[in-house]
Write an enzyme that holds these catalytic residues in place. Structure first.
Site, PDB file in Angstrom:
ATOM      1  N   VAL A   1       0.848  -1.208   0.066  1.00 43.59           N
ATOM      2  CA  VAL A   1      -0.013  -0.041   0.005  1.00 43.59           C
ATOM      3  C   VAL A   1       0.901   1.243   0.003  1.00 43.59           C
ATOM      4  O   VAL A   1       0.770   2.141  -0.438  1.00 43.59           O
ATOM      5  CB  VAL A   1      -1.047  -0.004   1.389  1.00 43.59           C
ATOM      6  CG1 VAL A   1      -1.782   1.315   1.220  1.00 43.59           C
ATOM      7  CG2 VAL A   1      -1.911  -1.198   1.179  1.00 43.59           C
ATOM      8  N   CYS A   2       2.073   1.149   0.550  1.00 39.39           N
ATOM      9  CA  CYS A   2       2.708   2.414   1.039  1.00 39.39           C
ATOM     10  C   CYS A   2       3.303   2.980  -0.386  1.00 39.39           C
ATOM     11  O   CYS A   2       3.048   4.235  -0.345  1.00 39.39           O
ATOM     12  CB  CYS A   2       4.141   1.882   1.559  1.00 39.39           C
ATOM     13  SG  CYS A   2       3.519   1.414   3.363  1.00 39.39           S
ATOM     14  N   PRO A   3       3.641   2.268  -1.354  1.00 36.41           N
ATOM     15  CA  PRO A   3       4.257   2.835  -2.587  1.00 36.41           C
ATOM     16  C   PRO A   3       3.087   3.656  -3.358  1.00 36.41           C
ATOM     17  O   PRO A   3       3.406   4.833  -3.986  1.00 36.41           O
ATOM     18  CB  PRO A   3       4.961   1.636  -3.421  1.00 36.41           C
ATOM     19  CG  PRO A   3       4.477   0.632  -2.673  1.00 36.41           C
ATOM     20  CD  PRO A   3       4.054   0.675  -1.563  1.00 36.41           C
TER      21      PRO A   3
END
Length: 183
Positions: free
Chosen positions: A55-57
């Site tokens: 999810v972070c990128p």
């Protein structure tokens, strides 16, 4: 999770290493809590749990697409996690959406800033997906906390920043250019 430092509080002082570039010999630099104040800028700091995740990128890439929008609003954009600056650099080299970042990736390896902010998960001691908007005097004006599994909405961060910068009353769903509430 500890008590999250919230609206009206002074953002904690910090001095941390960050991955600021992928240019050889210029990858790393120090970011401090005074940097945005000395330039009379707002600061938007967003945290993610771990590098090399899923999810972070998507969030980091979306903040990067909107980096100029934050700059146009005199806001210093800073991404942060508890990973090291070396891990940040490796992730940027490894992930095509992260190679051209226009903002620093802060490394809170001691977890001291995340701890001061009260944003560490109880189990793994990783940061929740937290976004802070801090005014030029260092006062927290907005905090948004997402569970680890749900990405945030970058347009909402910009909308709130716009509202805060009006210094006026902004109704529900207000957007820049719309009328504020006049008393």
């Amino acid at each position: 999770m500890n008590h999250v430092l919230s609206v009206g509080s002074q953002f904690p002082a910090f001095s941390k290493m960050a991955c600021v570039s992928l240019e050889k010999g210029k990858e790393f630099g120090t970011i401090t809590g005074e940097d945005h104040k000395s330039k009379d800028q707002w600061m938007v700091m967003f945290w993610w749990p771990k590098d090399f995740t899923f999810v972070c990128p998507t969030e980091i890439a979306e903040f990067n697409k909107k980096a100029q929008d934050f700059s146009d609003r005199d806001a210093m954009l800073i991404g942060a996690s508890t990973d090291s600056e070396f891990v940040h650099a490796a992730w940027r080299r490894d992930h095509s959406d992260l190679t051209g970042l226009k903002f620093p990736m802060l490394a809170d390896t001691s977890k001291s800033l995340a701890e001061d902010l009260g944003i560490l998960s109880a189990d793994e001691k990783v940061a929740y997906r937290v976004t802070y908007i801090v005014d030029p005097q260092g006062i927290i004006r907005w905090v948004s906390v997402n569970d680890l599994s749900v990405g945030r909405n970058v347009n909402e961060v910009l909308r709130v920043l716009d509202g805060l910068q009006t210094d006026e009353l902004c109704p529900c769903n207000w957007e820049k250019g719309k009328d504020t509430i006049k008393l």
